[in-house]
Design a protein around this motif. Structure first.
Motif, PDB file in Angstrom:
ATOM      1  N   PHE A  31       0.823  -1.203   0.000  1.00 15.64           N
ATOM      2  CA  PHE A  31       0.000   0.000   0.000  1.00 15.64           C
ATOM      3  C   PHE A  31       0.862   1.260   0.000  1.00 15.64           C
ATOM      4  CE2 PHE A  31      -4.641   0.760   0.968  1.00 15.64           C
ATOM      5  CZ  PHE A  31      -5.098  -0.274   0.163  1.00 15.64           C
ATOM      6  N   TYR A  32       1.952   1.222   0.776  1.00 21.88           N
ATOM      7  CA  TYR A  32       2.832   2.392   0.835  1.00 21.88           C
ATOM      8  C   TYR A  32       3.493   2.651  -0.511  1.00 21.88           C
ATOM      9  CZ  TYR A  32       2.259   3.034   5.821  1.00 21.88           C
ATOM     10  OH  TYR A  32       1.725   3.304   7.058  1.00 21.88           O
ATOM     11  N   GLU A  33       3.847   1.584  -1.212  1.00 29.88           N
ATOM     12  CA  GLU A  33       4.494   1.729  -2.515  1.00 29.88           C
ATOM     13  C   GLU A  33       3.518   2.272  -3.564  1.00 29.88           C
ATOM     14  OE1 GLU A  33       5.835  -2.196  -3.282  1.00 29.88           O
ATOM     15  OE2 GLU A  33       7.340  -2.193  -1.680  1.00 29.88           O
ATOM     16  N   LEU A  34       2.251   1.873  -3.476  1.00 29.24           N
ATOM     17  CA  LEU A  34       1.269   2.247  -4.488  1.00 29.24           C
ATOM     18  C   LEU A  34       0.625   3.603  -4.234  1.00 29.24           C
ATOM     19  CD1 LEU A  34      -0.657  -1.111  -5.131  1.00 29.24           C
ATOM     20  CD2 LEU A  34       0.833   0.101  -6.724  1.00 29.24           C
ATOM     21  N   GLU A 122      18.743   9.109  -7.253  1.00 28.06           N
ATOM     22  CA  GLU A 122      18.224   7.850  -6.717  1.00 28.06           C
ATOM     23  C   GLU A 122      17.457   8.091  -5.419  1.00 28.06           C
ATOM     24  OE1 GLU A 122      19.806   3.442  -5.265  1.00 28.06           O
ATOM     25  OE2 GLU A 122      21.214   4.916  -6.081  1.00 28.06           O
ATOM     26  N   GLU A 123      17.997   8.965  -4.584  1.00 31.41           N
ATOM     27  CA  GLU A 123      17.343   9.258  -3.311  1.00 31.41           C
ATOM     28  C   GLU A 123      16.049  10.035  -3.524  1.00 31.41           C
ATOM     29  OE1 GLU A 123      18.276  11.644   0.861  1.00 31.41           O
ATOM     30  OE2 GLU A 123      19.933  10.994  -0.426  1.00 31.41           O
ATOM     31  N   PRO A 128       9.230   8.452  -0.923  1.00 25.98           N
ATOM     32  CA  PRO A 128       7.891   8.985  -1.159  1.00 25.98           C
ATOM     33  C   PRO A 128       7.481  10.023  -0.116  1.00 25.98           C
ATOM     34  CG  PRO A 128       7.734   6.907  -0.003  1.00 25.98           C
ATOM     35  CD  PRO A 128       9.207   7.141  -0.251  1.00 25.98           C
ATOM     36  N   MET A 129       6.476  10.794  -0.460  1.00 22.56           N
ATOM     37  CA  MET A 129       5.852  11.732   0.468  1.00 22.56           C
ATOM     38  C   MET A 129       4.489  11.178   0.838  1.00 22.56           C
ATOM     39  SD  MET A 129       5.057  15.817  -0.062  1.00 22.56           S
ATOM     40  CE  MET A 129       3.334  15.749  -0.571  1.00 22.56           C
ATOM     41  N   MET A 130       4.121  11.313   2.096  1.00 28.25           N
ATOM     42  CA  MET A 130       2.819  10.813   2.533  1.00 28.25           C
ATOM     43  C   MET A 130       2.295  11.688   3.659  1.00 28.25           C
ATOM     44  SD  MET A 130       4.123   7.479   4.690  1.00 28.25           S
ATOM     45  CE  MET A 130       5.364   7.056   3.452  1.00 28.25           C
ATOM     46  N   GLY A 131       0.980  11.684   3.806  1.00 31.26           N
ATOM     47  CA  GLY A 131       0.380  12.387   4.929  1.00 31.26           C
ATOM     48  C   GLY A 131      -0.642  13.429   4.516  1.00 31.26           C
ATOM     49  N   ALA A 132      -1.543  13.713   5.441  1.00 30.57           N
ATOM     50  CA  ALA A 132      -2.588  14.714   5.216  1.00 30.57           C
ATOM     51  C   ALA A 132      -2.137  16.105   5.631  1.00 30.57           C
ATOM     52  CB  ALA A 132      -3.841  14.322   6.007  1.00 30.57           C
ATOM     53  N   SER A 133      -0.879  16.239   6.062  1.00 28.51           N
ATOM     54  CA  SER A 133      -0.422  17.514   6.620  1.00 28.51           C
ATOM     55  C   SER A 133      -0.586  18.682   5.664  1.00 28.51           C
ATOM     56  CB  SER A 133       1.054  17.406   7.039  1.00 28.51           C
ATOM     57  OG  SER A 133       1.229  16.394   7.991  1.00 28.51           O
ATOM     58  N   GLY A 134      -0.256  18.504   4.391  1.00 23.54           N
ATOM     59  CA  GLY A 134      -0.370  19.600   3.437  1.00 23.54           C
ATOM     60  C   GLY A 134      -1.799  20.088   3.320  1.00 23.54           C
TER      61      GLY A 134
END
Length: 213
Positions: A31-34, A122-123, A128-134
């Motif tokens: 799920f995190y990858e997708l 590569e980095e 990835p970026m994740m979260g509802a913060s924005g």
């Protein structure tokens, strides 16, 4: 005390909780990858991630872990219902998701700048970026813009702070943390992007360029 939850805010929180449970207990790490979002030039980037990353939060036991989703949802519970009632459901949804998209775009702009300064492709491509913060920073910025004289109480601060001082405080602190590299692993420029979008939309609506329902 939190205001009574309104329908859209409640559903956003429910979706975040469902995504978190599935991500950690059913389909980890797929799920995190997708559904987390990657830099737009990354081979891992998928267009739906621009939306789905707003429902993803740090995995249990990694980084800030559970506190990531808890802090975001508590903040949304504090500010979201008031704006949802004032703006109406349609404009509130627009505010939330455009703020999240704005957060991603400004973070991409910062990533591009880092690449021009010699950062590892590569980095940049693989983190990835994740979260509802924005999206939530957009909600907070909109609240501060529409209700500048509202008095807010924060933990560890023994006196109320007017909402109009919250937005510049967010921007200054996020700029400092972003440029200094402090608190690594947090997309500080995404927070700024969300706040900018929230401010612009609230300013437009408050000035009656578009009538608030």
């Amino acid at each position: 005390m939190f205001p009574k939850l309104t329908p859209i805010t409640r559903n956003i929180i429910i979706l975040n909780v469902i995504f978190y449970l599935v991500s950690n207990f059913v389909a980890f790490p797929k799920f995190y990858e997708l559904f987390s979002v990657y830099y737009i030039g990354s081979p891992f980037f998928r267009i739906w991630q621009v939306i789905t990353h707003m429902f993803m939060h740090a995995p249990l036991g990694q980084g800030i872990g559970l506190t990531h989703i808890l802090f975001n949802m508590l903040t949304l519970m504090s500010f979201g219902p008031v704006l949802e009632q004032v703006l109406g459901e349609k404009k509130y949804i627009i505010l939330y998701f455009l703020s999240g998209i704005g957060a991603y775009l400004l973070n991409c702009a910062w990533n591009f700048f880092e690449i021009t300064q010699g950062a590892s492709l590569e980095e940049i491509y693989s983190i990835p970026m994740m979260g509802a913060s924005g999206a939530i920073f957009g909600v907070v910025a909109a609240f501060s813009t529409m209700f500048p004289d509202a008095k807010l109480f924060f933990m560890f601060i023994p006196f109320p702070i007017k909402a109009k001082y919250l937005l510049p405080g967010i921007i200054v602190i996020s700029l400092y943390l972003g440029f200094s590299g402090s608190m690594g692993g947090i997309a500080h420029f995404a927070h700024i992007g969300g706040a900018i979008v929230g401010f612009i939309l609230a300013k437009m609506w408050k000035n009656n360029q578009y009538r608030i329902d």
